[in-house]
Design an enzyme around this catalytic site. Sequence first.
Site, mmCIF file in Angstrom:
data_model
loop_
_atom_site.group_PDB
_atom_site.id
_atom_site.type_symbol
_atom_site.label_atom_id
_atom_site.label_comp_id
_atom_site.label_asym_id
_atom_site.label_seq_id
_atom_site.Cartn_x
_atom_site.Cartn_y
_atom_site.Cartn_z
ATOM 1 N N LYS A 152 33.190 41.560 40.809
ATOM 2 C CA LYS A 152 34.613 41.510 41.162
ATOM 3 C C LYS A 152 35.371 40.382 40.460
ATOM 4 C CE LYS A 152 35.385 44.765 44.346
ATOM 5 N NZ LYS A 152 36.511 45.713 44.311
ATOM 6 N N SER B 294 25.719 45.672 41.708
ATOM 7 C CA SER B 294 27.075 45.132 41.725
ATOM 8 C C SER B 294 27.280 43.898 42.578
ATOM 9 C CB SER B 294 28.050 46.225 42.188
ATOM 10 O OG SER B 294 27.643 46.756 43.439
#
Length: 529
Positions: free
Chosen positions: A76, A330
Amino acid sequence: MSGPVPARKRTKKNEVSSSLPDLVPSDNSYLQRILNAKVYDIARESSLTPAKNLSRRIGNKVLLKREDEQPVFSFKLRGAYNKMVHLSAEQRERGVICASAGNHAQGVALSAKKLGCRAVIVMPVTAPKVKVDAVLGHGGEVVLHGDSFTDAYDHSLLLAKEQGLTFVHPFDDPDVIAGQGTIAVEMLRQHQGPIDAIFVAIGGGGLISGVAAYIKAVRPEIKIIGVQTKDSDAMARSVAAGKRVTLSDVGLFADGTAVKLVGEETFRITRELVDEFVVVDTDAACAAIKDVFEDTRSILEPSGALGVAAIKKYVAEKGCKGQTFIAITSGANMNFDRLRFVAERAEVGEQREALFAVTIPEARGSFKRFCELLGPRSVTEFNYRIADSLKAHIFVGVSTSKRDESARLARTFEKSGFETLDLTDDELAKQHVRHMVGGRTELAREERLFRFIFPERPGALMRFLSSMHPEWNISLFHYRNQGADYGRILVGLQVPPKDSGKALRDFLASLGYPYEEETDNPVYKLFLR
């Protein structure tokens, strides 16, 4: 929606420019946006790591794109910084605000620190503490609101208007999407050989939109497969419906992908460029966390392991062999206390543990006869409390090595006269019943209660049963494999008064296992006697 779900058929190659004008090579295209994205002032090029053990086990080459290696342990950071670095000096001076379950929040907070601006972060109250603490550690101002990302998002828009802050969207923004797309640039540079498919977890869709936009522009033969959990599959449902679908509720285990409504732009890109969707459950995510740990010694958060879980399901359903798959790991912002749940459910998710409810005659020797049927298999859990003078119901977990082995074991028990219920896929049993077996009983006459420490090795239980006097009866038994070298077991023995002295002492001494008698424990008297 439990299996692979095809995406809507994409437009033909010569139709792309008319249907998706911003995806063709031009100054305003996503391809150019991604190539010009500014992420490396703060992010690092993450490694592409072979998952050797998993690859060998499933017969396909699995590579892990390690976004869990980023400074905030999540991808992110890329999108957040790329968005914020493109803001005007005036916007940065006023400050920024975002809504996030945790990973985007950390990216915005660290980016703000790097750029010297104020950052207000609205997070759902369900966000893991490790993520909240990390945001605070980066200098972000945390506001906790609502139970989901959508609740936090709505509140952040109100605060943005009230305080004149610039909103940094976690996924539905071209600059954010482009920042996430830099992952795809790295993957193709790091592995220039054949790639059959890339598996990408989806929350709001920013990551898969950026990855798909770049891959389909440069290597369109590579499949892009989106991954969601059964209780947070807003994107898969939206693509199937041809419009954005709002979920009434979302699951909280994979909090990083718990989004009720996907973005407008991410939906548009995803339905055009993503080839398929795979939907996985909690147990599969837990098993995938274990798979990655065994290959890398790193512990992913549930959302970070979804790509690996999907590869395993995809291979099992399609029978793939010799192909090359990439999973984007992720994120790794896992609350430590959640590991207990992960470890317990991973065995079921990998089908390494089978759970059964077995009815045996309430007669001496029945318990031993049942254990003999298990053979060399390790018992992972055993719960039993005497309740009926004719029958006994036991809850048992058994280590398995093959898929569908639970069904074969159930048939073996049935053939030997033991009524059996296979609970391996029963959510009530896995979540609750396994912890509630037992209770008080009037049949536990002359019961003595002992805590034993058993060595965790095959045969330890049979040694205990074989050493016990044939006239004694086990009235309570509780054991759960905790992964240590020694297991702790609670046993209730119905010992006749004539044997309660020397005979019992001799039996306990012959075992050689450390023990404590708990017959006078007030907790035992209150709840079990």
